[in-house]
Design an enzyme around this catalytic site. Sequence first.
Site, PDB file in Angstrom:
ATOM      1  N   LYS A 140       0.843  -1.204   0.000  1.00  0.00           N
ATOM      2  CA  LYS A 140       0.000   0.000   0.000  1.00  0.00           C
ATOM      3  C   LYS A 140       0.878   1.254   0.000  1.00  0.00           C
ATOM      4  CE  LYS A 140      -3.794  -2.377   2.320  1.00  0.00           C
ATOM      5  NZ  LYS A 140      -4.435  -2.709   3.602  1.00  0.00           N
ATOM      6  N   GLN A 185      -4.055  -1.032   9.739  1.00  0.00           N
ATOM      7  CA  GLN A 185      -3.952  -2.373   9.171  1.00  0.00           C
ATOM      8  C   GLN A 185      -4.484  -3.407  10.170  1.00  0.00           C
ATOM      9  OE1 GLN A 185      -2.964  -3.193   5.961  1.00  0.00           O
ATOM     10  NE2 GLN A 185      -3.715  -5.197   6.543  1.00  0.00           N
ATOM     11  N   ASP A 229     -10.517   3.414   4.618  1.00  0.00           N
ATOM     12  CA  ASP A 229     -11.020   2.067   4.349  1.00  0.00           C
ATOM     13  C   ASP A 229     -12.536   2.017   4.188  1.00  0.00           C
ATOM     14  OD1 ASP A 229      -9.164   0.020   3.981  1.00  0.00           O
ATOM     15  OD2 ASP A 229      -8.554   0.086   6.090  1.00  0.00           O
TER      16      ASP A 229
END
Length: 297
Positions: free
Chosen positions: A53, A97, A120
């Site tokens: 990412k 994460q 997200d």
Amino acid sequence: MTKIIDGKLIANKLKHDLKNEIIQLKQKYNKVPGLAVVQVGNVAASSVYVNAKTKSANEVGINVIDHHLDDNVTEDELINLIKKLNTHNEVDGILVQLPLPKHVDEQIILDTIHPNKDADGFHPLNVGKLSISSKNENNLLIPCTPLGCILMLKSLNLELKGKNAVVIGRSNIVGKPMVQLLLKESCTVTIAHSKTENLEKICSTADILVAAVGKPEIVKENWVKENAIVIDVGINRIQKKINGEIKNKLVGDVDFSQVKEKVFAISPVPGGVGPMTIACLLINTTTAFKNKISKNY
Ligand code: NAD
């Protein structure tokens, strides 16, 4: 011939367009989007995802601010960090994460992220907005994996309206938002899960089948309708005997070699949904940046 939906290729095109957009935004506002990446501990798979990412974000011109914390960080310490990032001017998106260590409540942490910076798209406010929004809103923060799936479907340039779609899996991060996105495309959607009866029969009615189960190659040839479109979200690490040798292999939830003979289009694993998920994280971060500029907060 069956079309293989090349997620890597589509993701690269999206990233190319995003890079150009960010150059233009920088020229206009003298700022670029910023993404804070929070990783706790050293779970190997998390490090792989975080590195991928970060690399992709740097490639398109997003400024990445890394926070790699010790496994024994307390929930309060993590909450305090998120609160700081929520008010940090150069942070437009925050990514935590997952998974987090057992002593930290993931939902509490995710809920602490300001909805405007929710890269997200997991915050309850963004989940709600997704479910009530009209079709063409482009300022939403949408969970990255299902957004990637819908962009893959759209890349086929087919009419999605009225199609029978079946989603296997009802998780908050994939299955449920996938249903919302398919509904927005006016598909008729069925969601199946671990307690569904006659799963195979239900799947075999699908014009579009999205598998987000986490069970290696569960979807077999007789589960799919002829000429269906299959999107395989699953990522399963298995051991397989290849040329007499046991090797580690990454497979999806769909038995690719069987199913690909029967369908119109299918996404592979690896090289399908995975790269799209990362591209969509970058899209969300840029969306959050543009939202900030347009609303001046
Ligand atoms: P999850 O474990 O939260 O949810 C799995 C879902 O599958 C559940 O809703 C469950 O009801 C359903 N299920 C389990 N067994 C079943 C069965 N036998 N029959 C029917 N349904 C069953 O998982 P998740 O987070 O939604 O992820 C699903 C898969 O997608 C995993 O393999 C995960 O690694 C992968 N994933 C990939 C990406 C990506 O970027 N490609 C992103 C997220 C998740």
